[in-house]
Design a protein around this motif. Structure first.
Motif, PDB file in Angstrom:
ATOM      1  N   SER A   1       0.809  -1.147   0.047  1.00  0.00           N
ATOM      2  CA  SER A   1      -0.044   0.040  -0.117  1.00  0.00           C
ATOM      3  C   SER A   1       0.938   1.182   0.094  1.00  0.00           C
ATOM      4  CB  SER A   1      -0.956  -0.117   1.265  1.00  0.00           C
ATOM      5  OG  SER A   1      -0.137  -0.240   2.325  1.00  0.00           O
ATOM      6  N   ASN A   2       2.116   1.259  -0.415  1.00  0.00           N
ATOM      7  CA  ASN A   2       2.974   2.288  -0.528  1.00  0.00           C
ATOM      8  C   ASN A   2       3.441   2.562  -2.077  1.00  0.00           C
ATOM      9  OD1 ASN A   2       4.081   3.848   2.099  1.00  0.00           O
ATOM     10  ND2 ASN A   2       3.844   1.731   2.591  1.00  0.00           N
ATOM     11  N   ASP A   3       3.956   3.706  -2.325  1.00  0.00           N
ATOM     12  CA  ASP A   3       4.612   3.701  -3.539  1.00  0.00           C
ATOM     13  C   ASP A   3       6.145   3.342  -3.569  1.00  0.00           C
ATOM     14  OD1 ASP A   3       5.192   4.544  -6.191  1.00  0.00           O
ATOM     15  OD2 ASP A   3       5.142   6.588  -5.729  1.00  0.00           O
ATOM     16  N   PRO A   4       6.382   2.539  -4.271  1.00  0.00           N
ATOM     17  CA  PRO A   4       7.870   1.954  -4.080  1.00  0.00           C
ATOM     18  C   PRO A   4       8.941   3.307  -4.401  1.00  0.00           C
ATOM     19  CG  PRO A   4       6.884   0.327  -5.310  1.00  0.00           C
ATOM     20  CD  PRO A   4       5.893   1.304  -5.303  1.00  0.00           C
ATOM     21  N   VAL A   5       8.349   4.096  -5.368  1.00  0.00           N
ATOM     22  CA  VAL A   5       9.467   5.297  -5.799  1.00  0.00           C
ATOM     23  C   VAL A   5       9.424   6.206  -4.564  1.00  0.00           C
ATOM     24  CG1 VAL A   5       9.545   7.417  -7.204  1.00  0.00           C
ATOM     25  CG2 VAL A   5       8.931   5.310  -8.067  1.00  0.00           C
ATOM     26  N   ARG A   6       8.334   6.574  -3.596  1.00  0.00           N
ATOM     27  CA  ARG A   6       8.429   7.295  -2.852  1.00  0.00           C
ATOM     28  C   ARG A   6       9.101   6.722  -1.712  1.00  0.00           C
ATOM     29  NH1 ARG A   6       9.382  12.163  -2.113  1.00  0.00           N
ATOM     30  NH2 ARG A   6       8.152  13.460  -0.715  1.00  0.00           N
ATOM     31  N   VAL A   7       8.781   5.299  -1.453  1.00  0.00           N
ATOM     32  CA  VAL A   7       9.655   4.628  -0.329  1.00  0.00           C
ATOM     33  C   VAL A   7      11.080   4.975  -0.630  1.00  0.00           C
ATOM     34  CG1 VAL A   7      10.012   2.242   0.569  1.00  0.00           C
ATOM     35  CG2 VAL A   7       7.795   3.037   0.211  1.00  0.00           C
ATOM     36  N   TYR A   8      11.598   4.448  -1.926  1.00  0.00           N
ATOM     37  CA  TYR A   8      12.953   4.698  -2.151  1.00  0.00           C
ATOM     38  C   TYR A   8      13.460   5.953  -1.429  1.00  0.00           C
ATOM     39  CZ  TYR A   8      17.225   3.227  -3.748  1.00  0.00           C
ATOM     40  OH  TYR A   8      18.878   2.592  -3.580  1.00  0.00           O
TER      41      TYR A   8
ATOM     42  N   GLY B   1       3.692  -1.595 -15.138  1.00  0.00           N
ATOM     43  CA  GLY B   1       3.046  -2.567 -14.339  1.00  0.00           C
ATOM     44  C   GLY B   1       1.547  -2.650 -14.577  1.00  0.00           C
ATOM     45  N   LYS B   2       0.947  -3.204 -13.720  1.00  0.00           N
ATOM     46  CA  LYS B   2      -0.381  -3.305 -13.666  1.00  0.00           C
ATOM     47  C   LYS B   2      -1.327  -2.355 -12.591  1.00  0.00           C
ATOM     48  CE  LYS B   2      -4.337  -6.280 -12.582  1.00  0.00           C
ATOM     49  NZ  LYS B   2      -4.839  -7.707 -12.182  1.00  0.00           N
ATOM     50  N   TYR B   3      -0.396  -1.919 -11.544  1.00  0.00           N
ATOM     51  CA  TYR B   3      -0.939  -1.290 -10.330  1.00  0.00           C
ATOM     52  C   TYR B   3      -0.339  -0.042 -10.275  1.00  0.00           C
ATOM     53  CZ  TYR B   3      -2.644  -6.119  -9.119  1.00  0.00           C
ATOM     54  OH  TYR B   3      -3.139  -7.262  -9.016  1.00  0.00           O
ATOM     55  N   ARG B   4       0.498   0.548 -10.969  1.00  0.00           N
ATOM     56  CA  ARG B   4       0.930   1.807 -10.849  1.00  0.00           C
ATOM     57  C   ARG B   4       1.371   2.471 -12.084  1.00  0.00           C
ATOM     58  NH1 ARG B   4       5.078   5.301 -11.256  1.00  0.00           N
ATOM     59  NH2 ARG B   4       5.732   6.412  -9.296  1.00  0.00           N
ATOM     60  N   ALA B   5       1.463   3.884 -12.328  1.00  0.00           N
ATOM     61  CA  ALA B   5       1.691   4.396 -13.610  1.00  0.00           C
ATOM     62  C   ALA B   5       2.941   4.139 -14.098  1.00  0.00           C
ATOM     63  CB  ALA B   5       1.583   6.025 -13.520  1.00  0.00           C
ATOM     64  N   ALA B   6       3.066   3.884 -15.329  1.00  0.00           N
ATOM     65  CA  ALA B   6       4.370   3.563 -15.992  1.00  0.00           C
ATOM     66  C   ALA B   6       5.561   4.387 -15.799  1.00  0.00           C
ATOM     67  CB  ALA B   6       4.231   3.303 -17.403  1.00  0.00           C
ATOM     68  N   LEU B   7       6.779   4.238 -15.942  1.00  0.00           N
ATOM     69  CA  LEU B   7       7.992   5.080 -15.699  1.00  0.00           C
ATOM     70  C   LEU B   7       8.692   4.923 -16.939  1.00  0.00           C
ATOM     71  CD1 LEU B   7       9.172   4.178 -12.116  1.00  0.00           C
ATOM     72  CD2 LEU B   7       8.109   6.230 -12.738  1.00  0.00           C
ATOM     73  N   ASP B   8       9.016   5.912 -17.560  1.00  0.00           N
ATOM     74  CA  ASP B   8       9.476   6.130 -18.800  1.00  0.00           C
ATOM     75  C   ASP B   8      11.063   6.967 -18.680  1.00  0.00           C
ATOM     76  OD1 ASP B   8      10.410   6.126 -21.489  1.00  0.00           O
ATOM     77  OD2 ASP B   8       9.022   7.463 -22.089  1.00  0.00           O
ATOM     78  N   SER B   9      12.030   6.525 -18.299  1.00  0.00           N
ATOM     79  CA  SER B   9      13.405   6.895 -18.300  1.00  0.00           C
ATOM     80  C   SER B   9      13.440   8.015 -17.066  1.00  0.00           C
ATOM     81  CB  SER B   9      13.965   7.543 -19.642  1.00  0.00           C
ATOM     82  OG  SER B   9      14.212   6.502 -20.632  1.00  0.00           O
ATOM     83  N   GLN B  10      12.905   7.648 -16.015  1.00  0.00           N
ATOM     84  CA  GLN B  10      12.719   8.501 -14.916  1.00  0.00           C
ATOM     85  C   GLN B  10      13.787   8.226 -14.068  1.00  0.00           C
ATOM     86  OE1 GLN B  10      10.153  10.889 -14.180  1.00  0.00           O
ATOM     87  NE2 GLN B  10       9.722  10.430 -16.728  1.00  0.00           N
ATOM     88  N   GLN B  11      14.144   9.366 -13.333  1.00  0.00           N
ATOM     89  CA  GLN B  11      15.355   9.109 -12.434  1.00  0.00           C
ATOM     90  C   GLN B  11      14.725   9.215 -11.134  1.00  0.00           C
ATOM     91  OE1 GLN B  11      18.069  12.775 -13.620  1.00  0.00           O
ATOM     92  NE2 GLN B  11      19.627  11.396 -13.173  1.00  0.00           N
ATOM     93  N   VAL B  12      15.295   8.186 -10.206  1.00  0.00           N
ATOM     94  CA  VAL B  12      14.689   8.196  -8.977  1.00  0.00           C
ATOM     95  C   VAL B  12      15.931   8.709  -7.933  1.00  0.00           C
ATOM     96  CG1 VAL B  12      13.935   6.890  -7.052  1.00  0.00           C
ATOM     97  CG2 VAL B  12      13.289   6.014  -9.394  1.00  0.00           C
ATOM     98  N   LEU B  13      15.415  10.122  -7.463  1.00  0.00           N
ATOM     99  CA  LEU B  13      16.630  10.733  -6.431  1.00  0.00           C
ATOM    100  C   LEU B  13      15.904  10.994  -5.308  1.00  0.00           C
ATOM    101  CD1 LEU B  13      17.952  12.955  -9.410  1.00  0.00           C
ATOM    102  CD2 LEU B  13      19.006  10.847  -8.473  1.00  0.00           C
ATOM    103  N   PRO B  14      16.708  11.324  -4.423  1.00  0.00           N
ATOM    104  CA  PRO B  14      18.111  11.176  -4.262  1.00  0.00           C
ATOM    105  C   PRO B  14      18.411   9.739  -4.099  1.00  0.00           C
ATOM    106  CG  PRO B  14      17.366  11.749  -2.096  1.00  0.00           C
ATOM    107  CD  PRO B  14      16.129  11.795  -3.113  1.00  0.00           C
ATOM    108  N   ARG B  15      20.002   9.585  -4.098  1.00  0.00           N
ATOM    109  CA  ARG B  15      20.545   8.205  -3.965  1.00  0.00           C
ATOM    110  C   ARG B  15      21.144   8.002  -2.837  1.00  0.00           C
ATOM    111  NH1 ARG B  15      17.847   4.991  -7.685  1.00  0.00           N
ATOM    112  NH2 ARG B  15      19.326   3.572  -7.284  1.00  0.00           N
ATOM    113  N   PRO B  16      21.281   6.934  -2.219  1.00  0.00           N
ATOM    114  CA  PRO B  16      21.761   6.554  -0.931  1.00  0.00           C
ATOM    115  C   PRO B  16      23.333   6.820  -1.094  1.00  0.00           C
ATOM    116  CG  PRO B  16      21.155   4.584  -1.773  1.00  0.00           C
ATOM    117  CD  PRO B  16      20.579   5.615  -2.666  1.00  0.00           C
TER     118      PRO B  16
END
Length: 344
Positions: free
Chosen positions: A85-92, A153-168
């Motif tokens: 029930s969380n968004d993996p992008v936001r979690v990361y 995927g099925k349950y979340r909007a697609a990602l097209d060459s998106q950067q997930v920032l910040p990095r650890p």
């Protein structure tokens, strides 16, 4: 082997007033407890996510960010993040931020959760329970491995060459999978190469050995390096100078929480006999003096090949003084004894 504590931010319950402790008070105490855990040399602190009246913590990342500011060495992880029930992008992003604040001490522990309140709260269909977790786990793994993501995927909007920032700090984080003891969950964690933590909160730990054996077999068969295998357990407990006196003081709080959870699940009232059975050497409850707890940790380490043990200390909201003493003894007496024994 790493030794640490985990908590859910349980609120104590005042039977006379028929009210839970203030979350404000509990969170202030919790930060003192984390600070002490770091000072006495414990390796890990975990905090869980819940959306119920008896818990103070709904966002582990916020607590861990606060903990980063009062600690220096202890690893900081969720215990658990309900990934379904969380968004993996936001979690990361959130845990990467904790990692930066803590100079590289953050981890993520994800699971499907033992409660269902987060699903309607955040607009997810409980019928998608398994599909949501599987898909989001795969996305979280990809994010951890690659900064720029293309994904659909099925349950979340697609990602097209998106950067997930910040990095650890070190470019990636350890992501643990928490399971309650289903073979499918164990196999999935092993095949994907994730560290495994099993919650053993009832019955006898020996009953869980087949799950650890299954994980080891599937992990190696999947081609992962056995030297990198990480295995952990999470069990309820407290440490006191006198085990019997501690049990007498703690039983009512512990039983009260078991009965609150059990009332919605059809459980019979929790008894002192169950409590004492759990406290035995063969049981799953680590409530006792330093020698008793040390012996049980060593027994479990030998049985499962553990690289980490987390003592879940705040079930039912034991008072702050009791928790502080338990953390002190775990760090000053139990952890050194375990480390010494494992070096032999």
């Amino acid at each position: 082997m790493e030794i640490g504590i985990s908590m859910f931010g349980d609120l104590s319950f005042d039977k006379a007033a028929r009210a839970f402790q203030s979350p404000h008070e509990r969170l202030q105490d919790l930060l003192e407890e984390v600070k002490l855990a770091d000072e006495v040399g414990l390796d890990v602190f975990g905090i869980g996510e819940h959306h119920r009246a008896e818990y103070a913590v709904s966002s582990p990342e916020i607590i861990l960010a606060a903990a980063a500011s009062v600690t220096k060495n202890i690893k900081l992880t969720s215990s658990v993040t309900v990934l379904s029930s969380n968004d993996p992008v936001r979690v990361y992003q959130n845990f990467s931020t904790v990692d930066l604040l803590s100079n590289g001490r953050a981890e993520i522990t994800v699971g499907r959760g033992s409660f269902i309140e987060s699903f309607p709260l955040f607009g997810y269909d409980l019928n998608d329970y398994n599909g949501l977790f599987t898909e989001k786990l795969e996305l979280l793994k990809q994010i951890n491995e690659t900064e720029t993501i293309s994904w659909k995927g099925k349950y979340r909007a697609a990602l097209d060459s998106q950067q997930v920032l910040p990095r650890p700090v070190n470019g990636r984080m350890d992501i643990w999978i928490a399971v309650g003891g289903t073979p499918q969950s164990v196999v999935r964690a092993a095949k994907m190469g994730f560290p495994l933590i099993i919650a053993i909160i009832g019955g006898m730990p020996a009953q869980f050995k087949p799950f650890f054996d299954l994980y080891k077999t599937e992990y190696i068969n999947a081609g992962h390096d056995p030297a990198k295998m990480q295995l952990a357990t999470h069990s309820h407990g407290l440490v006191g100078e006198n085990g019997t006196a501690l049990a007498d003081e703690y039983f009512a709080s512990y039983a009260g929480q078991m009965d609150r959870v059990g009332s919605s699940r059809g459980w019979a009232p929790y008894t002192r006999g169950q409590f004492e059975g759990g406290r035995s050497l063969e049981g799953a409850l680590f409530v006792g003096d330093p020698n008793q707890v040390t012996d049980k940790i060593l027994q479990n380490q030998e049985m499962f090949g553990l690289t980490r043990f987390l003592l879940h200390t705040d079930v039912g909201g034991p008072n702050h003084k009791l928790l502080m003493k338990s953390i002190e003894l775990l760090g000053d007496k139990v952890a050194p004894a375990v480390r010494k024994a494992l070096k032999k």
